[in-house]
Motif scaffolding. Structure first.
Motif, PDB file in Angstrom:
ATOM      1  N   GLU A  99       8.954  -0.962  -4.197  1.00 56.28           N
ATOM      2  CA  GLU A  99       8.412  -1.162  -5.535  1.00 56.28           C
ATOM      3  C   GLU A  99       7.269  -0.172  -5.699  1.00 56.28           C
ATOM      4  O   GLU A  99       6.154  -0.422  -5.248  1.00 56.28           O
ATOM      5  N   GLY A 100       7.564   0.981  -6.312  1.00 57.19           N
ATOM      6  CA  GLY A 100       6.565   2.025  -6.506  1.00 57.19           C
ATOM      7  C   GLY A 100       7.237   3.367  -6.680  1.00 57.19           C
ATOM      8  O   GLY A 100       8.467   3.484  -6.618  1.00 57.19           O
ATOM      9  N   LYS A 101       6.426   4.382  -6.882  1.00 56.54           N
ATOM     10  CA  LYS A 101       6.930   5.745  -7.069  1.00 56.54           C
ATOM     11  C   LYS A 101       7.393   6.308  -5.722  1.00 56.54           C
ATOM     12  O   LYS A 101       6.744   6.099  -4.699  1.00 56.54           O
ATOM     13  N   VAL A 102       8.523   7.030  -5.747  1.00 53.94           N
ATOM     14  CA  VAL A 102       9.078   7.617  -4.527  1.00 53.94           C
ATOM     15  C   VAL A 102       9.222   9.127  -4.720  1.00 53.94           C
ATOM     16  O   VAL A 102       9.750   9.575  -5.730  1.00 53.94           O
ATOM     17  N   GLN A 103       8.736   9.903  -3.738  1.00 52.51           N
ATOM     18  CA  GLN A 103       8.896  11.357  -3.723  1.00 52.51           C
ATOM     19  C   GLN A 103       9.361  11.759  -2.332  1.00 52.51           C
ATOM     20  O   GLN A 103       8.710  11.440  -1.336  1.00 52.51           O
ATOM     21  N   CYS A 104      10.514  12.473  -2.280  1.00 53.49           N
ATOM     22  CA  CYS A 104      11.032  12.940  -1.001  1.00 53.49           C
ATOM     23  C   CYS A 104      11.969  14.124  -1.243  1.00 53.49           C
ATOM     24  O   CYS A 104      12.285  14.452  -2.383  1.00 53.49           O
TER      25      CYS A 104
ATOM     26  N   VAL B 116       5.718   5.768  -2.121  1.00 49.95           N
ATOM     27  CA  VAL B 116       6.210   6.378  -0.882  1.00 49.95           C
ATOM     28  C   VAL B 116       6.378   7.871  -1.139  1.00 49.95           C
ATOM     29  O   VAL B 116       7.064   8.263  -2.079  1.00 49.95           O
ATOM     30  N   SER B 117       5.722   8.703  -0.294  1.00 50.45           N
ATOM     31  CA  SER B 117       5.820  10.153  -0.483  1.00 50.45           C
ATOM     32  C   SER B 117       5.872  10.855   0.862  1.00 50.45           C
ATOM     33  O   SER B 117       5.429  10.335   1.878  1.00 50.45           O
ATOM     34  N   MET B 118       6.412  12.074   0.828  1.00 47.72           N
ATOM     35  CA  MET B 118       6.521  12.874   2.051  1.00 47.72           C
ATOM     36  C   MET B 118       5.259  13.701   2.236  1.00 47.72           C
ATOM     37  O   MET B 118       4.649  14.148   1.275  1.00 47.72           O
ATOM     38  N   ALA B 119       4.885  13.905   3.486  1.00 48.15           N
ATOM     39  CA  ALA B 119       3.708  14.704   3.806  1.00 48.15           C
ATOM     40  C   ALA B 119       4.014  16.194   3.742  1.00 48.15           C
ATOM     41  O   ALA B 119       3.167  16.995   3.352  1.00 48.15           O
ATOM     42  N   ASP B 120       5.240  16.575   4.101  1.00 46.72           N
ATOM     43  CA  ASP B 120       5.682  17.969   4.112  1.00 46.72           C
ATOM     44  C   ASP B 120       6.599  18.181   2.916  1.00 46.72           C
ATOM     45  O   ASP B 120       7.607  17.500   2.778  1.00 46.72           O
ATOM     46  N   GLU B 121       6.271  19.122   2.037  1.00 47.76           N
ATOM     47  CA  GLU B 121       7.029  19.322   0.803  1.00 47.76           C
ATOM     48  C   GLU B 121       8.481  19.740   1.028  1.00 47.76           C
ATOM     49  O   GLU B 121       9.298  19.620   0.131  1.00 47.76           O
ATOM     50  N   LYS B 122       8.819  20.259   2.199  1.00 49.44           N
ATOM     51  CA  LYS B 122      10.176  20.742   2.459  1.00 49.44           C
ATOM     52  C   LYS B 122      11.051  19.743   3.194  1.00 49.44           C
ATOM     53  O   LYS B 122      12.264  19.801   3.103  1.00 49.44           O
ATOM     54  N   ASN B 123      10.446  18.848   3.973  1.00 52.13           N
ATOM     55  CA  ASN B 123      11.243  17.987   4.829  1.00 52.13           C
ATOM     56  C   ASN B 123      10.726  16.557   4.787  1.00 52.13           C
ATOM     57  O   ASN B 123       9.746  16.235   5.439  1.00 52.13           O
ATOM     58  N   GLY B 124      11.399  15.728   4.026  1.00 56.14           N
ATOM     59  CA  GLY B 124      11.056  14.319   3.962  1.00 56.14           C
ATOM     60  C   GLY B 124      12.286  13.519   3.611  1.00 56.14           C
ATOM     61  O   GLY B 124      12.636  13.380   2.450  1.00 56.14           O
TER      62      GLY B 124
ATOM     63  N   PRO C 100       9.747   5.150 -10.532  1.00 56.79           N
ATOM     64  CA  PRO C 100      10.289   6.501 -10.713  1.00 56.79           C
ATOM     65  C   PRO C 100      10.535   7.186  -9.370  1.00 56.79           C
ATOM     66  O   PRO C 100       9.787   6.996  -8.416  1.00 56.79           O
ATOM     67  N   ILE C 101      11.597   8.003  -9.319  1.00 57.09           N
ATOM     68  CA  ILE C 101      11.987   8.684  -8.080  1.00 57.09           C
ATOM     69  C   ILE C 101      12.108  10.174  -8.355  1.00 57.09           C
ATOM     70  O   ILE C 101      12.737  10.576  -9.331  1.00 57.09           O
ATOM     71  N   GLU C 102      11.524  10.990  -7.476  1.00 58.72           N
ATOM     72  CA  GLU C 102      11.663  12.446  -7.535  1.00 58.72           C
ATOM     73  C   GLU C 102      12.175  12.930  -6.192  1.00 58.72           C
ATOM     74  O   GLU C 102      11.517  12.755  -5.171  1.00 58.72           O
ATOM     75  N   VAL C 103      13.370  13.540  -6.220  1.00 58.72           N
ATOM     76  CA  VAL C 103      13.986  14.043  -4.997  1.00 58.72           C
ATOM     77  C   VAL C 103      14.227  15.535  -5.179  1.00 58.72           C
ATOM     78  O   VAL C 103      14.957  15.933  -6.086  1.00 58.72           O
ATOM     79  N   SER C 104      13.637  16.349  -4.317  1.00 56.13           N
ATOM     80  CA  SER C 104      13.689  17.804  -4.503  1.00 56.13           C
ATOM     81  C   SER C 104      15.017  18.433  -4.091  1.00 56.13           C
ATOM     82  O   SER C 104      15.324  19.540  -4.529  1.00 56.13           O
TER      83      SER C 104
ATOM     84  N   GLY D  42       0.843  -1.196   0.000  1.00 57.09           N
ATOM     85  CA  GLY D  42       0.000   0.000   0.000  1.00 57.09           C
ATOM     86  C   GLY D  42       0.874   1.240   0.000  1.00 57.09           C
ATOM     87  O   GLY D  42       2.084   1.170   0.205  1.00 57.09           O
ATOM     88  N   ASP D  43       0.244   2.372  -0.238  1.00 56.92           N
ATOM     89  CA  ASP D  43       0.983   3.635  -0.291  1.00 56.92           C
ATOM     90  C   ASP D  43       1.339   4.112   1.107  1.00 56.92           C
ATOM     91  O   ASP D  43       0.570   3.931   2.053  1.00 56.92           O
ATOM     92  N   VAL D  44       2.530   4.735   1.215  1.00 55.85           N
ATOM     93  CA  VAL D  44       3.027   5.242   2.493  1.00 55.85           C
ATOM     94  C   VAL D  44       3.298   6.737   2.350  1.00 55.85           C
ATOM     95  O   VAL D  44       3.969   7.160   1.416  1.00 55.85           O
ATOM     96  N   GLN D  45       2.759   7.522   3.272  1.00 51.33           N
ATOM     97  CA  GLN D  45       3.065   8.951   3.331  1.00 51.33           C
ATOM     98  C   GLN D  45       3.702   9.195   4.692  1.00 51.33           C
ATOM     99  O   GLN D  45       3.139   8.812   5.717  1.00 51.33           O
ATOM    100  N   PHE D  46       4.883   9.838   4.695  1.00 52.46           N
ATOM    101  CA  PHE D  46       5.602  10.010   5.952  1.00 52.46           C
ATOM    102  C   PHE D  46       5.955  11.472   6.182  1.00 52.46           C
ATOM    103  O   PHE D  46       6.005  12.273   5.259  1.00 52.46           O
ATOM    104  N   ALA D  47       6.197  11.785   7.447  1.00 53.78           N
ATOM    105  CA  ALA D  47       6.637  13.129   7.843  1.00 53.78           C
ATOM    106  C   ALA D  47       7.989  12.991   8.516  1.00 53.78           C
ATOM    107  O   ALA D  47       8.247  12.025   9.233  1.00 53.78           O
ATOM    108  N   GLY D  48       8.876  13.958   8.265  1.00 58.38           N
ATOM    109  CA  GLY D  48      10.198  13.940   8.895  1.00 58.38           C
ATOM    110  C   GLY D  48      11.106  12.943   8.231  1.00 58.38           C
ATOM    111  O   GLY D  48      11.454  13.089   7.067  1.00 58.38           O
ATOM    112  N   GLY D  49      11.502  11.896   8.963  1.00 62.78           N
ATOM    113  CA  GLY D  49      12.424  10.903   8.442  1.00 62.78           C
ATOM    114  C   GLY D  49      11.836   9.508   8.505  1.00 62.78           C
ATOM    115  O   GLY D  49      11.205   9.134   9.487  1.00 62.78           O
TER     116      GLY D  49
END
Length: 137
Positions: free
Chosen positions: A60-65, A41-49, A77-81, A23-30
């Motif tokens: 196995e899935g899309k990652v945003q952090c 897997v994605s971060m809840a806060d756009e500035k800190n994940g 696919p991975i997107e790292v800001s 399932g999808d995971v959304q996290f805050a902080g680390g």
């Protein structure tokens, strides 16, 4: 544990070795992953994940952090800001969009590198990346 460029020094959540999460995971902080995540897997806060994926871990899935330290495997696919560190045993099967990249010898990327600068995306050809040899002791 981390320098400033590598994001937060605090790990707020852990998915332990031997754990498989579907399932999808959304996290805050680390978030540290020692197990397996089948989902996005994605971060809840756009500035800190900050996402840390250990040697035996797999996503196995899309990652945003904002910050990624990878020594395991990501398939998707991975997107790292901000900052990506690909350690020696890391493996990516998919495209990687990043702002700053540190890649150790032994790391593998099966996909495209996309540099993001001031909101613009430009694909990087491996032939264009300067190679440096490790310093000898």
């Amino acid at each position: 544990m981390f320098s400033k460029k590598k994001g937060s020094t605090k790990i707020d959540s852990l998915i332990g070795h031997g754990t498989t999460l579907t399932g999808d995971v959304q996290f805050a902080g680390g978030l540290r992953v020692d197990g397996v995540i089948i989902g996005n897997v994605s971060m809840a806060d756009e500035k800190n994940g900050t996402l840390v994926v250990s040697e035996k871990a797999r996503i196995e899935g899309k990652v945003q952090c904002s910050h990624l330290i990878l020594n395991g495997e990501i398939r998707g696919p991975i997107e790292v800001s901000h900052y990506v560190e690909l350690q020696a045993k890391s493996r990516i099967v998919g495209d990687l969009a990043y702002k700053t990249l540190e890649m150790h010898p032994g790391a593998v990327i099966e996909g495209h590198l996309v540099h993001v600068h001031n909101g613009k995306r430009e694909e990087v050809s491996p032939a264009d990346v300067p190679r440096t040899e490790p310093k000898k002791a």
